[in-house]
Design a protein around this motif. Sequence first.
Motif, PDB file in Angstrom:
ATOM      1  N   ALA A 136      27.461  12.501   6.324  1.00 36.23           N
ATOM      2  CA  ALA A 136      27.848  11.116   6.045  1.00 36.23           C
ATOM      3  C   ALA A 136      28.845  11.034   4.911  1.00 36.23           C
ATOM      4  O   ALA A 136      29.762  10.201   4.922  1.00 36.23           O
ATOM      5  N   SER A 137      28.683  11.906   3.911  1.00 35.34           N
ATOM      6  CA  SER A 137      29.618  11.893   2.768  1.00 35.34           C
ATOM      7  C   SER A 137      31.016  12.339   3.170  1.00 35.34           C
ATOM      8  O   SER A 137      31.992  12.027   2.489  1.00 35.34           O
ATOM      9  N   GLU A 138      31.128  13.057   4.286  1.00 34.01           N
ATOM     10  CA  GLU A 138      32.421  13.524   4.771  1.00 34.01           C
ATOM     11  C   GLU A 138      33.080  12.531   5.732  1.00 34.01           C
ATOM     12  O   GLU A 138      34.226  12.708   6.127  1.00 34.01           O
ATOM     13  N   ALA A 139      32.346  11.481   6.103  1.00 36.37           N
ATOM     14  CA  ALA A 139      32.814  10.575   7.154  1.00 36.37           C
ATOM     15  C   ALA A 139      33.777   9.525   6.614  1.00 36.37           C
ATOM     16  O   ALA A 139      33.704   9.127   5.457  1.00 36.37           O
ATOM     17  N   SER A 140      34.677   9.069   7.485  1.00 30.19           N
ATOM     18  CA  SER A 140      35.630   8.012   7.126  1.00 30.19           C
ATOM     19  C   SER A 140      35.620   6.877   8.141  1.00 30.19           C
ATOM     20  O   SER A 140      36.474   6.010   8.097  1.00 30.19           O
ATOM     21  N   GLY A 141      34.650   6.871   9.052  1.00 27.81           N
ATOM     22  CA  GLY A 141      34.555   5.815  10.050  1.00 27.81           C
ATOM     23  C   GLY A 141      33.780   4.611   9.541  1.00 27.81           C
ATOM     24  O   GLY A 141      33.045   4.693   8.553  1.00 27.81           O
ATOM     25  N   ARG A 142      33.924   3.490  10.229  1.00 30.67           N
ATOM     26  CA  ARG A 142      33.225   2.260   9.842  1.00 30.67           C
ATOM     27  C   ARG A 142      31.742   2.349  10.171  1.00 30.67           C
ATOM     28  O   ARG A 142      30.902   1.841   9.438  1.00 30.67           O
ATOM     29  N   ILE A 143      31.409   2.976  11.281  1.00 31.14           N
ATOM     30  CA  ILE A 143      30.025   3.087  11.732  1.00 31.14           C
ATOM     31  C   ILE A 143      29.637   4.565  11.761  1.00 31.14           C
ATOM     32  O   ILE A 143      30.325   5.376  12.387  1.00 31.14           O
ATOM     33  N   LEU A 144      28.572   4.918  11.081  1.00 37.67           N
ATOM     34  CA  LEU A 144      28.081   6.294  11.081  1.00 37.67           C
ATOM     35  C   LEU A 144      27.044   6.457  12.183  1.00 37.67           C
ATOM     36  O   LEU A 144      26.059   5.722  12.228  1.00 37.67           O
ATOM     37  N   THR A 145      27.277   7.417  13.072  1.00 37.37           N
ATOM     38  CA  THR A 145      26.375   7.658  14.189  1.00 37.37           C
ATOM     39  C   THR A 145      25.895   9.103  14.126  1.00 37.37           C
ATOM     40  O   THR A 145      26.701  10.031  14.128  1.00 37.37           O
ATOM     41  N   PHE A 146      24.575   9.282  14.057  1.00 36.52           N
ATOM     42  CA  PHE A 146      23.990  10.612  13.969  1.00 36.52           C
ATOM     43  C   PHE A 146      23.430  10.995  15.339  1.00 36.52           C
ATOM     44  O   PHE A 146      22.653  10.252  15.932  1.00 36.52           O
ATOM     45  N   CYS A 147      23.854  12.146  15.813  1.00 36.81           N
ATOM     46  CA  CYS A 147      23.406  12.614  17.130  1.00 36.81           C
ATOM     47  C   CYS A 147      22.994  14.076  17.006  1.00 36.81           C
ATOM     48  O   CYS A 147      23.843  14.944  16.756  1.00 36.81           O
TER      49      CYS A 147
END
Length: 212
Positions: A136-147
Motif C-alpha cells: 500500500a505504501s508503494e501504491a499511487s492509485g485512488r483505490i487500493l485493492t488487495f488480491c
Amino acid sequence: ALRRLSSLAMRPYSIGHNGNSTTTLLKEYPELNVVKCLARVWPMLLQLPPLKDTYPYQISLILPAFREEGDEISRKLRLARDACVDPKRIEVILVDAGGCQNLDPAVNSHKDQWGQFKTSIFKAGGGRGPCLNYGASEASGRILTFCHSDSRLPKDWDVSLIEAFDDKGRKSRSNSCAFSFGIDTSPEGLNGGPRPPGIKAIETTANLRTHL
C-alpha cells in the motif's frame, strides 16, 4: 477493529417485548468506561482523509506473493486482466515476500498489459499484514485493492470498485468494501483433489461476517 467496536457501542438496537423502543450500549451502560471511551473516539473515526484532485491510476492492485510459482502468479494476473474492463487505468504492485520461483517471466509477460506494473521486494517479515501495508505504501492509485494469490476477482471488478467509491451526490463517503467470498470448487481450483467437506458452510459464514 476500533472503528467496528465503536460502531457497536453507538448502534441502536431494539428492546422490550414488542421491540418498539431502541437504545444503545452507551445509554444502557453509561457507567462502563470502555463504552464511554468508544463513544468519545467515534466522531474521530468517522473523519476520512481528503482525496487528491487527481491520481495517476484509478486502482492499485496489490498482490502479495510468498513462496509462489511464477506460472501461478501469471495465471492470477491473466484472470484479473480478463475480468476487468480497462486494465490501463490500473496499477499492479506485486510484493515479493520471498521464496518465489520464476517471477521474472511472469512479470515480463504482463507488465505491458496494465497501466503500470512494478515488483517490490519485502524483506521485513512479520506475516501477511506488514506485506500488504508495504504494498500500500508503494501504491499511487485512488483505490487500493488487495488480491491474494489464491483469490480470483469477479467480472468487471474495476467498474464495481469505482462505482462503489463514487461519492458524487452522496452525503457520506465509503472508505472500504469487499467482494462476496466464493470458493472455487472446480477441478482446477481444487488442484485435482477431493471437495473438502463443509466448504460451502465456510463460504456462507465468511460472507455473513463481512456484513456484521
